[in-house]
Design a protein around this motif. Structure first.
Motif, PDB file in Angstrom:
ATOM      1  N   TRP A 243       1.531   6.308   5.314  1.00 16.50           N
ATOM      2  CA  TRP A 243       2.995   6.341   5.325  1.00 16.50           C
ATOM      3  C   TRP A 243       3.441   7.628   6.004  1.00 16.50           C
ATOM      4  N   THR A 244       4.331   7.491   6.968  1.00 16.59           N
ATOM      5  CA  THR A 244       4.823   8.647   7.724  1.00 16.59           C
ATOM      6  C   THR A 244       6.310   8.817   7.469  1.00 16.59           C
ATOM      7  N   TYR A 245       6.716  10.083   7.338  1.00 19.97           N
ATOM      8  CA  TYR A 245       8.076  10.407   6.886  1.00 19.97           C
ATOM      9  C   TYR A 245       8.605  11.611   7.656  1.00 19.97           C
ATOM     10  N   ALA A 246       9.880  11.583   7.972  1.00 18.41           N
ATOM     11  CA  ALA A 246      10.564  12.742   8.546  1.00 18.41           C
ATOM     12  C   ALA A 246      11.963  12.799   7.946  1.00 18.41           C
ATOM     13  N   HIS A 247      12.471  14.009   7.776  1.00 12.53           N
ATOM     14  CA  HIS A 247      13.745  14.208   7.079  1.00 12.53           C
ATOM     15  C   HIS A 247      14.617  15.192   7.842  1.00 12.53           C
ATOM     16  N   ASN A 248      15.913  14.910   7.841  1.00 16.88           N
ATOM     17  CA  ASN A 248      16.922  15.801   8.403  1.00 16.88           C
ATOM     18  C   ASN A 248      17.923  16.109   7.298  1.00 16.88           C
ATOM     19  N   GLY A 249      18.109  17.406   6.979  1.00 17.23           N
ATOM     20  CA  GLY A 249      19.070  17.804   5.959  1.00 17.23           C
ATOM     21  C   GLY A 249      18.510  18.899   5.070  1.00 17.23           C
ATOM     22  N   GLN A 250      19.261  19.241   4.047  1.00 13.12           N
ATOM     23  CA  GLN A 250      18.849  20.249   3.079  1.00 13.12           C
ATOM     24  C   GLN A 250      19.094  19.719   1.675  1.00 13.12           C
ATOM     25  N   LEU A 251      18.138  20.012   0.774  1.00 15.61           N
ATOM     26  CA  LEU A 251      18.219  19.541  -0.599  1.00 15.61           C
ATOM     27  C   LEU A 251      18.165  20.723  -1.562  1.00 15.61           C
ATOM     28  N   LYS A 252      18.850  20.578  -2.688  1.00 17.87           N
ATOM     29  CA  LYS A 252      18.838  21.596  -3.733  1.00 17.87           C
ATOM     30  C   LYS A 252      17.926  21.135  -4.875  1.00 17.87           C
ATOM     31  N   GLY A 253      17.320  22.107  -5.550  1.00 18.61           N
ATOM     32  CA  GLY A 253      16.520  21.798  -6.727  1.00 18.61           C
ATOM     33  C   GLY A 253      15.250  21.025  -6.454  1.00 18.61           C
ATOM     34  N   TYR A 254      14.759  21.078  -5.236  1.00 14.39           N
ATOM     35  CA  TYR A 254      13.618  20.243  -4.879  1.00 14.39           C
ATOM     36  C   TYR A 254      12.310  20.692  -5.517  1.00 14.39           C
ATOM     37  N   ARG A 255      12.195  21.955  -5.895  1.00  9.52           N
ATOM     38  CA  ARG A 255      10.948  22.431  -6.516  1.00  9.52           C
ATOM     39  C   ARG A 255      10.753  21.872  -7.921  1.00  9.52           C
ATOM     40  N   GLN A 256      11.767  21.232  -8.460  1.00 14.32           N
ATOM     41  CA  GLN A 256      11.652  20.594  -9.768  1.00 14.32           C
ATOM     42  C   GLN A 256      11.103  19.170  -9.660  1.00 14.32           C
ATOM     43  N   PHE A 257      10.927  18.667  -8.448  1.00 16.70           N
ATOM     44  CA  PHE A 257      10.433  17.305  -8.265  1.00 16.70           C
ATOM     45  C   PHE A 257       9.008  17.181  -8.817  1.00 16.70           C
ATOM     46  N   LYS A 258       8.754  16.138  -9.575  1.00 17.79           N
ATOM     47  CA  LYS A 258       7.408  15.845 -10.047  1.00 17.79           C
ATOM     48  C   LYS A 258       6.721  14.982  -8.994  1.00 17.79           C
TER      49      LYS A 258
ATOM     50  N   PHE B  16       0.467  13.635  -5.314  1.00 22.37           N
ATOM     51  CA  PHE B  16       0.908  13.872  -3.933  1.00 22.37           C
ATOM     52  C   PHE B  16       1.414  15.319  -3.833  1.00 22.37           C
ATOM     53  N   ARG B  17       0.525  16.229  -3.503  1.00 25.12           N
ATOM     54  CA  ARG B  17       0.856  17.651  -3.507  1.00 25.12           C
ATOM     55  C   ARG B  17       1.351  18.099  -2.134  1.00 25.12           C
ATOM     56  N   PRO B  18       2.472  18.827  -2.084  1.00 25.41           N
ATOM     57  CA  PRO B  18       2.938  19.376  -0.795  1.00 25.41           C
ATOM     58  C   PRO B  18       1.947  20.411  -0.252  1.00 25.41           C
ATOM     59  N   VAL B  19       1.778  20.413   1.058  1.00 23.06           N
ATOM     60  CA  VAL B  19       0.938  21.415   1.718  1.00 23.06           C
ATOM     61  C   VAL B  19       1.783  22.610   2.143  1.00 23.06           C
ATOM     62  N   GLY B  20       3.001  22.338   2.660  1.00 21.89           N
ATOM     63  CA  GLY B  20       3.910  23.389   3.084  1.00 21.89           C
ATOM     64  C   GLY B  20       4.945  23.717   2.023  1.00 21.89           C
ATOM     65  N   GLN B  21       6.033  24.330   2.461  1.00 13.39           N
ATOM     66  CA  GLN B  21       7.057  24.795   1.526  1.00 13.39           C
ATOM     67  C   GLN B  21       8.400  24.099   1.694  1.00 13.39           C
ATOM     68  N   THR B  22       8.499  23.100   2.542  1.00 14.33           N
ATOM     69  CA  THR B  22       9.808  22.520   2.848  1.00 14.33           C
ATOM     70  C   THR B  22      10.310  21.601   1.737  1.00 14.33           C
ATOM     71  N   ASP B  23      11.635  21.555   1.598  1.00 12.64           N
ATOM     72  CA  ASP B  23      12.248  20.582   0.697  1.00 12.64           C
ATOM     73  C   ASP B  23      11.919  19.166   1.137  1.00 12.64           C
ATOM     74  N   SER B  24      11.770  18.967   2.446  1.00  8.45           N
ATOM     75  CA  SER B  24      11.470  17.647   2.994  1.00  8.45           C
ATOM     76  C   SER B  24      10.144  17.107   2.468  1.00  8.45           C
ATOM     77  N   GLU B  25       9.102  17.918   2.529  1.00  8.80           N
ATOM     78  CA  GLU B  25       7.788  17.448   2.087  1.00  8.80           C
ATOM     79  C   GLU B  25       7.762  17.233   0.581  1.00  8.80           C
ATOM     80  N   TYR B  26       8.434  18.101  -0.170  1.00  7.57           N
ATOM     81  CA  TYR B  26       8.541  17.899  -1.623  1.00  7.57           C
ATOM     82  C   TYR B  26       9.194  16.552  -1.920  1.00  7.57           C
TER      83      TYR B  26
END
Length: 257
Positions: free
Chosen positions: A103-118, A122-132
């Protein structure tokens, strides 16, 4: 904001023309100079090219531009960094395996509170809100459908519900594909165009380039291109309404009942 580009086609097709227009926005005609990436689906796999350098003068981007990879599904992104550093691991698109498919995904925008996502496994490799957000979305899918589902209309309706939740946390324009389907969810800016016979000529908005699609296609070809903003000057693009999504299957738009 970043910019998105995707293609869905009923026969393997190259995206060189549309990709050439997007590249110019990556630091030449637009401010999206913080990296670019593109994923092509081929048979049962996919391959991705990424570079944290501006796309308009990236040697890798020009290699991809000049190398007409044939694909029925493509997802691409050019980045304008906001919170996270400019780095390869933060460059879209992102790909993960679920139900034995990439599955491939791309995102445009900014999100708040994304580090609270469970995100479960599926662990993020980078630090972006998009990957979270992507990892959270896949985790939610894996919880609801622990086995490979068979009712794909229900799957994409559920993904749209998850996207609605993410949109409540900020701007969430999304492209998502498993190689068969290409989904575009709009928070504020996404549009699409479907080309079929009789094909005509098209001119890029960001570069003085024209193509005659009649010379490049057959009468049976159906090709849909999705982008943040229209890429051509002489074609009519369809805008996706905020909070709505469009789903394409090998070039054709599906209406889910």
């Amino acid at each position: 904001m970043c910019e998105l580009l995707a293609m869905s086609a009923n026969v393997p097709t190259d995206i060189c023309f549309s990709f050439s227009g997007l590249l110019q926005r990556g630091g030449r005609t637009g401010p999206h100079k913080d990296g670019w990436g593109i994923t092509f689906y081929e048979r049962n796999g996919c391959r991705t090219f990424k570079d944290p350098q501006p796309s308009f003068n990236s040697p890798i981007a020009h290699l991809v531009q000049d190398y007409p990879i044939q694909s029925c599904a493509v997802v691409s992104h050019i980045r304008q960094a906001n919170r996270s550093k400019v780095a390869l691991e933060n460059t879209h698109p992102f790909t993960r395996e679920l139900w034995g498919r990439n599955w491939t995904y791309a995102h445009n925008g900014q999100l708040k509170g994304y580090r609270q996502f469970k995100t479960g496994t599926f662990r993020p490799v980078g630090q972006t809100d998009s990957e979270y957000a992507f990892c959270w979305l896949l985790h939610q899918l894996s919880v609801k459908y622990p086995r490979t589902p068979s009712h794909w209309a229900a799957i994409f309706r559920y993904i749209a519900q998850l996207a609605d939740q993410l949109r409540q946390k900020g701007v969430f324009n999304m492209l998502l594909s498993d190689g068969r389907f290409v989904m575009a969810y709009c928070s504020n800016n996404l549009c699409w165009i479907t080309c079929r016979a009789p094909f005509g000529k098209a001119t890029l908005l960001d570069q003085d380039v024209e193509i005659d699609f009649q010379q490049q296609t057959t009468p049976d070809d159906v090709v849909t291109v999705i982008a943040t903003q229209p890429l051509t000057t002489n074609e009519t693009w369809n805008k996706i309404a905020p909070g709505e999504f469009a789903l394409f299957h090998f070039g054709e738009r599906l209406v889910l009942g």
